[in-house]
Design an enzyme around this catalytic site. Structure first.
Site, mmCIF file in Angstrom:
data_model
loop_
_atom_site.group_PDB
_atom_site.id
_atom_site.type_symbol
_atom_site.label_atom_id
_atom_site.label_comp_id
_atom_site.label_asym_id
_atom_site.label_seq_id
_atom_site.Cartn_x
_atom_site.Cartn_y
_atom_site.Cartn_z
ATOM 1 N N HIS A 99 0.380 -4.515 -8.933
ATOM 2 C CA HIS A 99 0.614 -3.845 -7.735
ATOM 3 C C HIS A 99 -0.949 -4.179 -6.931
ATOM 4 O O HIS A 99 -1.413 -4.656 -7.718
ATOM 5 C CB HIS A 99 0.772 -2.549 -8.256
ATOM 6 C CG HIS A 99 1.071 -1.986 -6.320
ATOM 7 N ND1 HIS A 99 -0.189 -2.043 -5.347
ATOM 8 C CD2 HIS A 99 1.910 -2.165 -5.037
ATOM 9 C CE1 HIS A 99 0.359 -1.423 -4.679
ATOM 10 N NE2 HIS A 99 1.529 -1.564 -4.509
ATOM 11 N N GLU A 171 4.816 -8.660 -2.138
ATOM 12 C CA GLU A 171 4.034 -7.597 -1.105
ATOM 13 C C GLU A 171 2.254 -8.160 -0.575
ATOM 14 O O GLU A 171 1.478 -8.105 -1.183
ATOM 15 C CB GLU A 171 3.777 -6.650 -2.666
ATOM 16 C CG GLU A 171 4.643 -6.495 -2.713
ATOM 17 C CD GLU A 171 4.685 -4.473 -3.243
ATOM 18 O OE1 GLU A 171 5.858 -3.869 -2.377
ATOM 19 O OE2 GLU A 171 3.178 -4.025 -3.539
HETATM 20 P P1 PGA Z 1 3.586 0.626 1.946
HETATM 21 O O1 PGA Z 1 3.263 0.576 0.653
HETATM 22 O O2 PGA Z 1 5.508 1.056 2.356
HETATM 23 O O3 PGA Z 1 3.740 2.503 2.173
HETATM 24 O O4 PGA Z 1 3.597 0.363 3.035
HETATM 25 C C1 PGA Z 1 4.151 -0.361 -0.043
HETATM 26 C C2 PGA Z 1 3.568 -0.773 -1.708
HETATM 27 O O5 PGA Z 1 2.945 -0.301 -1.943
HETATM 28 O O6 PGA Z 1 4.631 -1.770 -2.792
#
Ligand code: PGA
Length: 260
Positions: A99, A171
């Site tokens: 992540h 992401e």
């Molecule tokens: P968020 O986070 O939906 O709060 O933008 C997404 C993530 O970190 O996967």
């Protein structure tokens, strides 16, 4: 074409005590029963380590439950780390790796994430691996190249027969945690297609076609339906907007409705 069930998951990050986590899980299961067509989705929760076991029990086999990270070694002198052997005992269904917050605050790099991917696969977990470009990369038109390099390294030496246990989360770092990120469906489609093309070179065409590529980063009720309908994504990975069970249920409802 979508790879299978729509994957709808949330990573709670460093939030929720065991008690809060169990309350959330029970409430979500109740709410799921009220959502028409929810069987078209596979829902997953990724609690902090301390709540995994309780959430797994409360989920009654109806949700996938994951861990937010994992070390590549099975045991040893790695203070503060958790291994695959330990997670196996908890019965986790998946492990999230790489992540953006792990990369940013804990200096994880693609080579380390690759070691973790191999460890996760070796222990039979699904590996949910996050990739995504920074705002600067996007501005310079380097989004594709950055994501391609990440995918090449994090999945290096992964064999085609592991494909059923891989999930890629695209992401973009500029969208995570942002207020009203400028998410263009065409852009998401382009990068996700590029992820798949890159995977083809590692796993072969057929195996790569089966790997779900999901989207995360400022997913909310305003954009969830459009993402499902227009970006070609295989699922949504949600942070803030799913921190309450009611809100996650609303997102699940909007997403499965968008499948039509
Ligand atoms: P968020 O986070 O939906 O709060 O933008 C997404 C993530 O970190 O996967």
């Amino acid at each position: 074409m979508r790879t299978g069930l729509l994957l709808l998951g949330t990573n709670w990050k460093m939030n929720k005590t065991i008690r809060e986590a169990v309350g959330y899980t029970r409430r979500l299961l109740e709410l799921l029963q009220t959502i028409d067509g929810s069987e078209a989705a596979q829902v997953f929760l990724i609690p902090p380590y301390t709540a995994i076991q309780a959430v797994k029990q409360a989920s009654d086999g109806r949700l996938w439950v994951g861990a937010q990270n994992m070390h590549w070694a099975e045991c040893g002198a790695f203070t503060g780390e958790i291994s695959a052997v330990m997670l196996e005992e908890l019965g986790v269904d998946l492990v999230e790796l790489g992540h953006a917050e792990r990369r940013r605050y804990f200096n994880e790099n693609d080579a380390e994430i690759n070691r973790k991917v191999h460890a996760a696969l070796c222990h039979g977990f699904r590996a949910l691996v996050c990739v995504g470009e920074q705002l600067e990369d996007k501005r310079r038109g380097n989004g594709r190249a950055v994501v391609r390099n990440q995918v090449r390294t994090v999945f290096a030496d992964v064999q085609a027969d592991s494909a059923p246990r891989l999930i890629v989360a695209y992401e973009p770092v500029w969208a995570i945690g942002a207020e009203q990120a400028d998410i263009r469906m065409e852009y998401v489609r382009e990068i996700q297609n590029h992820i798949r093309t890159t995977l083809q070179k590692i796993l072969g065409r057929e195996a790569a076609a089966t790997v779900p590529v999901i989207y995360g980063g400022d997913v909310n009720l305003r954009n969830a339906a459009a993402l499902v309908k227009e970006s070609g994504t295989d699922g949504l990975f949600i942070g803030r907007a799913a921190l309450e069970a009611e809100n996650f249920a609303a997102l699940i409802r909007a997403s499965v409705q968008a499948l039509g």
